[in-house]
Write a protein that holds these residues in place. Structure first.
Motif, PDB file in Angstrom:
ATOM      1  N   ILE A 125      36.366  28.703 -54.013  1.00 56.89           N
ATOM      2  CA  ILE A 125      37.425  29.226 -52.807  1.00 56.89           C
ATOM      3  C   ILE A 125      37.257  30.526 -52.298  1.00 56.89           C
ATOM      4  O   ILE A 125      37.540  30.592 -51.101  1.00 56.89           O
ATOM      5  CB  ILE A 125      38.940  29.077 -53.727  1.00 56.89           C
ATOM      6  N   SER A 148      51.986  33.613 -50.170  1.00 59.41           N
ATOM      7  CA  SER A 148      51.695  33.775 -51.277  1.00 59.41           C
ATOM      8  C   SER A 148      51.558  35.159 -52.139  1.00 59.41           C
ATOM      9  O   SER A 148      51.752  35.063 -53.314  1.00 59.41           O
ATOM     10  CB  SER A 148      50.106  33.041 -51.216  1.00 59.41           C
ATOM     11  N   ASP A 175      44.528  30.505 -56.164  1.00 58.63           N
ATOM     12  CA  ASP A 175      45.093  29.007 -56.435  1.00 58.63           C
ATOM     13  C   ASP A 175      45.853  28.521 -55.279  1.00 58.63           C
ATOM     14  O   ASP A 175      45.577  27.184 -54.998  1.00 58.63           O
ATOM     15  CB  ASP A 175      45.843  29.208 -57.882  1.00 58.63           C
ATOM     16  N   ASP A 176      46.628  29.244 -54.668  1.00 54.42           N
ATOM     17  CA  ASP A 176      47.556  28.815 -53.558  1.00 54.42           C
ATOM     18  C   ASP A 176      46.484  28.151 -52.413  1.00 54.42           C
ATOM     19  O   ASP A 176      46.665  27.246 -51.728  1.00 54.42           O
ATOM     20  CB  ASP A 176      48.517  29.718 -52.880  1.00 54.42           C
ATOM     21  N   ALA A 201      43.377  27.358 -52.866  1.00 51.22           N
ATOM     22  CA  ALA A 201      42.929  25.984 -53.230  1.00 51.22           C
ATOM     23  C   ALA A 201      43.818  24.800 -53.045  1.00 51.22           C
ATOM     24  O   ALA A 201      43.259  23.721 -52.502  1.00 51.22           O
ATOM     25  CB  ALA A 201      42.546  25.985 -54.633  1.00 51.22           C
ATOM     26  N   LYS A 202      45.022  25.024 -53.327  1.00 49.26           N
ATOM     27  CA  LYS A 202      45.871  23.843 -52.893  1.00 49.26           C
ATOM     28  C   LYS A 202      45.753  23.513 -51.415  1.00 49.26           C
ATOM     29  O   LYS A 202      46.150  22.205 -51.152  1.00 49.26           O
ATOM     30  CB  LYS A 202      47.320  24.287 -53.299  1.00 49.26           C
ATOM     31  N   GLY A 203      45.654  24.490 -50.689  1.00 51.70           N
ATOM     32  CA  GLY A 203      45.209  24.416 -49.270  1.00 51.70           C
ATOM     33  C   GLY A 203      45.881  23.714 -48.223  1.00 51.70           C
ATOM     34  O   GLY A 203      45.267  23.747 -47.252  1.00 51.70           O
ATOM     35  N   GLU A 204      47.066  23.186 -48.075  1.00 50.76           N
ATOM     36  CA  GLU A 204      47.702  22.791 -46.601  1.00 50.76           C
ATOM     37  C   GLU A 204      48.193  23.938 -46.161  1.00 50.76           C
ATOM     38  O   GLU A 204      49.184  24.267 -46.841  1.00 50.76           O
ATOM     39  CB  GLU A 204      48.493  21.551 -46.860  1.00 50.76           C
ATOM     40  N   GLN A 254      37.697  28.875 -58.793  1.00 54.88           N
ATOM     41  CA  GLN A 254      38.169  29.939 -58.001  1.00 54.88           C
ATOM     42  C   GLN A 254      37.233  30.736 -57.090  1.00 54.88           C
ATOM     43  O   GLN A 254      37.503  31.085 -55.905  1.00 54.88           O
ATOM     44  CB  GLN A 254      39.059  30.952 -59.005  1.00 54.88           C
ATOM     45  N   TRP A 276      47.631  29.601 -41.748  1.00 54.55           N
ATOM     46  CA  TRP A 276      47.055  30.513 -42.694  1.00 54.55           C
ATOM     47  C   TRP A 276      47.642  31.780 -43.082  1.00 54.55           C
ATOM     48  O   TRP A 276      47.983  32.194 -44.213  1.00 54.55           O
ATOM     49  CB  TRP A 276      45.337  30.591 -42.708  1.00 54.55           C
TER      50      TRP A 276
END
Ligand code: ADP
Ligand code: MG
Length: 570
Positions: free
Chosen positions: A450, A514, A496-497, A499-502, A447, A507
């Motif tokens: 990120i 998120s 965390d979202d 990190a999942k990142g697409e 985390q 953004w």
């Protein structure tokens, strides 16, 4: 910090914040004072949205020289004397707070003269301190000039909107007082140009024409108050729009309770109810209604700005308003009574059918996501809803003019948080809130990576995070929309979202969705009646109230029509 009693100046500024939120609140208080002084003519002038100058002149009774400086003291009033008077307030003011509050956040000049005095008295009070007192010429009446509002409170000043927006709040205020007092001649000047003038003839229709224009004013139907024994002393009179003259929002519904302008969701609902079956979906009536009732039946002492009122017997007032408006419509509206009776429900709109069909399990998922695909049907506005309760600690049960609504509290809350964040960013003012006690956020290594890589996006949403040792951050501010939520949980979820990142939609949308998802109340969480109402009230304001940011439905709708059919009533 050790405990200390605040200085009188600080106390005064805090209290002023409650009365004086923006220039329009100053205008409201000064106009109320002029009306209480029995003025027949009131002239209002503003410059630069009211921040540079607000001037209210009246031809009322004036203030005796010996009392003029006292009027600036907190809790100094000529309108009530003791507890017994609180039950029977007939004046608009009674708290004795307005002048004191205004004078603590601006420079105030008062020029006043009572009948029988040779000259007027001129006073200047700056930030709560009197700096000038001298005789001056004036006809009887009072002029109050307020300059440089909030100049000593930059935080408040920053909160104000553009001069154009503040001007519109002031106009709105004057319009409402003008409608409440047709016998008073009001004029409003904005930046030196006359923006409103009412005749002061005592005729409400003429006032409505001055405020809303000829076409509108002439078409309105009159509701006449009549004294009948079953009315519990509640009188309803004024004007309502014929069904053909609807509006696309609720802003044209105004109530004056014992001649005091008030907002009331319940009464707005009552008016909407009276038009049931007469208006198309998404259309709303216009109404200017004077409601009179015995003073002890209504409590105006709810909030310093006195905009809210509480009725001792709300259902009685509600049904009287609904009945009177409905009667006016049936008697005077061009639609024949029988026809109005038959079209007792509006034709079922497509959105209703869509949500009803979503109710069935067999619908494929692609259709469930229809909400985000930009189909025009989902954009329809939500009517004003009345909250009835909470089901399984997960759903809000509410009723509207067209039946029953079951609202998913989590999805609905996601929608309102998301909308607030996106709108604030559009307006380039994300409202954040300082934590009383900074929160320590400890991240795991992943985390933290990120955070280092993408954490710079967070301040743009109202978070202030400071590195505080290894993998630890101090959270100092949070978006104000999250003020009651679990902040660490939300932030962790957002990271965390990230990190999942697409970020397919970008953004901004991803982070806002998120934050909304992790910050929203959860299913299973008990909410108070107030919280439920607040949630629904915010949802009503959304442009897409029927879907959450992920496109899932926020609500199911069971139309009154369907209920009737299901119960075999027709
Ligand atoms: P409140 O209106 O609650 O009494 P305010 O602070 O607004 O408190 O005003 C304090 C007092 O100043 C009023 O009670 C009234 O006696 C006097 N006053 C204020 N404005 C006017 C006015 N325009 N004309 C006459 N008297 C006024
Ligand atoms: Mg007052």
């Amino acid at each position: 910090m050790p405990i200390k009693v605040l200085s009188p100046e600080v106390v005064a500024k805090i209290a002023a914040g409650e009365v004086v939120e923006r220039p329009a609140s100053v205008v409201k208080e000064l106009v109320e004072n002029a009306l209480d002084a029995g003025a027949g003519e009131i002239s209002v002038e503003i410059q630069n949205g009211g921040v540079a100058l607000i001037r209210v002149s009246d031809n009322g009774m004036g203030i005796p020289p010996a009392e003029a400086s006292l009027s600036f003291q907190r809790h100094a009033t000529s309108k009530i004397a003791g507890m017994q008077d609180l039950e029977n307030i007939s004046s608009l003011g009674f708290r004795g707070e307005a002048l004191a509050s205004i004078a603590s956040v601006a420079q105030v000049e008062m020029l006043t003269r009572i009948q029988g005095e040779d000259a007027g008295l001129y006073l200047v009070v700056k930030n709560g301190i009197m700096i000038e007192r001298s005789p001056r010429v004036r006809t009887s009446g009072t002029t109050i000039t307020v300059r440089n509002l909030f100049s000593t409170i930059p935080a408040r000043l920053k909160f104000l909107k553009s001069p154009a927006t503040e001007n519109s709040h002031v106009s709105n205020t004057i319009q409402h007082y003008a409608l409440a007092y047709p016998e008073v001649k009001f004029s409003l000047f904005i930046e030196g140009r006359r923006s409103l003038q009412t005749p002061g003839s005592g005729k409400l229709r003429e006032c409505i024409i001055a405020v809303y224009g000829h076409e509108f004013g002439e078409a309105m139907l009159e509701t006449v108050a009549e004294d009948s024994p079953g009315d519990n002393g509640i009188g309803v009179s004024g004007f309502v729009s014929p069904p053909a003259l609807s509006r696309s929002n609720y802003n044209y519904i105004s109530f004056f309770i014992n001649r005091r302008w008030a907002r009331s969701r319940a009464l707005t609902f009552a008016v909407e109810e009276a038009y049931r079956g007469m208006l198309m979906t998404g259309k709303h009536p216009a109404a200017v209604l004077n409601i009179s009732l015995p003073f002890p039946e209504v409590d105006v002492n709810v909030h310093p700005t006195k905009m809210e009122v509480r009725f001792r017997n709300e259902p009685a007032v509600f049904s009287m308003v609904q009945k009177k408006v409905r009667k006016t419509l049936l008697q005077q509206s061009p639609v024949p009574e029988t026809a109005a009776g038959r079209t007792s429900m509006p034709p079922e709109e497509p959105v209703q059918a869509l949500w009803e069909s979503l109710n069935r399990d067999s619908i494929p998922t692609e259709r469930k996501a229809a909400g985000t695909s930009g189909q025009n049907i989902v954009r329809s506005e939500l009517p004003i809803l009345r909250v009835l309760g909470q089901l399984s600690n997960t759903y809000v049960i509410a009723e509207g003019p067209q039946g029953l609504y079951l609202i998913d509290q989590h999805a609905a809350h996601e929608r309102v948080i998301y909308d607030d964040l996106i709108n604030q960013r559009k307006a380039r003012e994300v409202i954040s809130q300082g934590m009383l006690q900074p929160l320590t956020l400890e991240l795991n290594a992943g985390q933290d990576e990120i955070m280092k890589e993408k954490g710079q996006e967070l301040p743009g949403f109202g978070f202030t995070l400071e590195p505080f040792g290894e993998r630890t951050y101090l959270v100092r501010t949070v978006p104000s929309v999250l003020k009651d939520g679990n902040i660490s949980e939300t932030l962790m979820g957002v990271i965390d979202d990230l990190a999942k990142g697409e970020a397919k939609a970008g953004w901004e949308e991803l982070i806002a969705a998120s934050i909304a998802c992790h910050g929203a109340v959860k299913a299973g969480q008990v909410l108070s009646g107030e919280e439920l109402t607040e949630l629904v009230r915010r949802l009503e304001k959304s442009d897409s109230p029927r879907t959450c940011p992920h496109g899932r439905p926020t609500m199911l709708h069971l139309s009154a029509d369907k209920l009737e059919r299901e119960f075999g009533r027709r």
